[in-house]
Motif scaffolding. Structure first.
Motif, PDB file in Angstrom:
ATOM      1  N   PHE A   1       0.857  -1.189   0.000  1.00 33.12           N
ATOM      2  CA  PHE A   1       0.000   0.000   0.000  1.00 33.12           C
ATOM      3  C   PHE A   1       0.894   1.240   0.000  1.00 33.12           C
ATOM      4  O   PHE A   1       1.853   1.324   0.761  1.00 33.12           O
ATOM      5  CB  PHE A   1      -0.885  -0.006   1.252  1.00 33.12           C
ATOM      6  CG  PHE A   1      -1.999   1.007   1.211  1.00 33.12           C
ATOM      7  CD1 PHE A   1      -3.224   0.693   0.657  1.00 33.12           C
ATOM      8  CD2 PHE A   1      -1.821   2.273   1.751  1.00 33.12           C
ATOM      9  CE1 PHE A   1      -4.262   1.628   0.627  1.00 33.12           C
ATOM     10  CE2 PHE A   1      -2.841   3.215   1.734  1.00 33.12           C
ATOM     11  CZ  PHE A   1      -4.074   2.883   1.157  1.00 33.12           C
TER      12      PHE A   1
ATOM     13  N   VAL B   1      -7.691  -4.543  -0.048  1.00 36.69           N
ATOM     14  CA  VAL B   1      -6.698  -3.753   0.670  1.00 36.69           C
ATOM     15  C   VAL B   1      -6.556  -4.282   2.094  1.00 36.69           C
ATOM     16  O   VAL B   1      -7.541  -4.397   2.825  1.00 36.69           O
ATOM     17  CB  VAL B   1      -7.097  -2.254   0.714  1.00 36.69           C
ATOM     18  CG1 VAL B   1      -6.057  -1.454   1.481  1.00 36.69           C
ATOM     19  CG2 VAL B   1      -7.261  -1.708  -0.699  1.00 36.69           C
TER      20      VAL B   1
ATOM     21  N   VAL C   1      -1.980  -4.227  -1.324  1.00 42.95           N
ATOM     22  CA  VAL C   1      -3.143  -4.087  -2.196  1.00 42.95           C
ATOM     23  C   VAL C   1      -3.109  -5.188  -3.255  1.00 42.95           C
ATOM     24  O   VAL C   1      -2.060  -5.418  -3.874  1.00 42.95           O
ATOM     25  CB  VAL C   1      -3.162  -2.715  -2.907  1.00 42.95           C
ATOM     26  CG1 VAL C   1      -4.390  -2.595  -3.803  1.00 42.95           C
ATOM     27  CG2 VAL C   1      -3.131  -1.589  -1.897  1.00 42.95           C
TER      28      VAL C   1
END
Length: 270
Positions: free
Chosen positions: A20, A39, A83
């Protein structure tokens, strides 16, 4: 005002796994038209809004953002996590029914509080490396890691999965048709014909996957779409009515009020 669409994956790729991005604090409402996004945050404080629901980030936490869902971030500290970006093509090329079922189960929960992190962090780290490699069995390796990761997440997260829904390729096809058309058609017969099946069979598949009938599922999707447009665009009631295939704005207003108990204008101004 059109809803902003972001694309964070190259056209040649079907799946992408990466850390991320640090430094993210606030983003404007946007959607991803070509892929779903998973996520996982192990650090970070603030809030994440998906459609019209806002979730406080109590890490470690997992978010599942489906294709075309609106979302935006409001973070107060530096985030850390991973992610997964996954296109429909990746699933279309998969012959592993269990992987599709696991993704279907995860998609039922926009937010999951993760209880165990050590193995999950390791699996995410492995995936970031493996998705960049090529080889005869690389797709199988990535699928195997995804299955292990998703199984771990569902086993060690809250809410716990007890009455597991059975998602299958036919249900996913139905969702793609519903979400991918230029207009939403409020008709089980319409989608059954597109899928070369009977309305009764489609209804059975949707009910087995979600616990509700196909007509109720379509109705809930119509209301979700209407709420998104009311919250995130300047479209008039007439424009929204046209997009959602109502015969006129008054019919749309009556339908919306019956389902939500307020008019579209009252919802937009609330």
């Amino acid at each position: 005002m059109d809803i902003r669409t972001k694309n964070k994956i190259e056209s040649s790729l079907e799946i992408k796994v990466e850390p991320f991005r640090s430094g993210i604090r606030k983003t404007n409402p946007h959607k991803h038209h070509k892929y779903m996004e998973i996520v996982y945050l192990s650090q970070g404080e603030g809030a994440h809004t998906i459609d019209y629901d806002t979730y406080q980030i109590d890490q470690p936490i997992l978010f599942f953002i489906q294709k075309d869902q609106m979302h935006h971030w409001n973070l107060q500290s530096d985030p850390k996590g991973y992610v997964i970006i996954m296109k429909k093509g990746f699933l279309d090329n998969s012959k592993d029914k269990q992987l599709i079922d696991l993704i279907g189960e995860l998609s039922h929960y926009p937010s999951l509080s993760v209880k165990e992190t050590s193995t999950i962090n390791q699996l995410f780290d492995l995936l970031t490396k493996e998705v960049k490699l090529s080889g005869k069995y690389q797709h199988d390796i990535v699928e195997g890691l995804l299955k292990t990761l998703f199984s771990k997440l569902l086993n060690h997260s809250s809410p716990k999965v007890e009455n597991q829904s059975t998602y299958n390729a036919t249900f996913i096809q139905f969702k793609e048709l519903l979400e991918g058309g230029d207009q939403v058609i409020n008709s089980v017969n319409h989608y059954a014909e597109l899928m070369h099946t009977t309305p009764q069979n489609l209804n059975s598949i949707v009910k087995n996957a979600t616990g509700i009938s196909a007509s109720v599922f379509i109705g809930e999707y119509i209301i979700k779409e209407a709420k998104r447009m009311l919250l995130y665009t300047n479209m008039t009631a007439s424009e929204i009515a046209f997009h959602l295939n109502f015969k006129d704005s008054s019919h749309f207003t009556r339908y919306f009020k019956r389902k939500v108990e307020v008019t579209p204008v009252q919802f937009r101004n609330s």
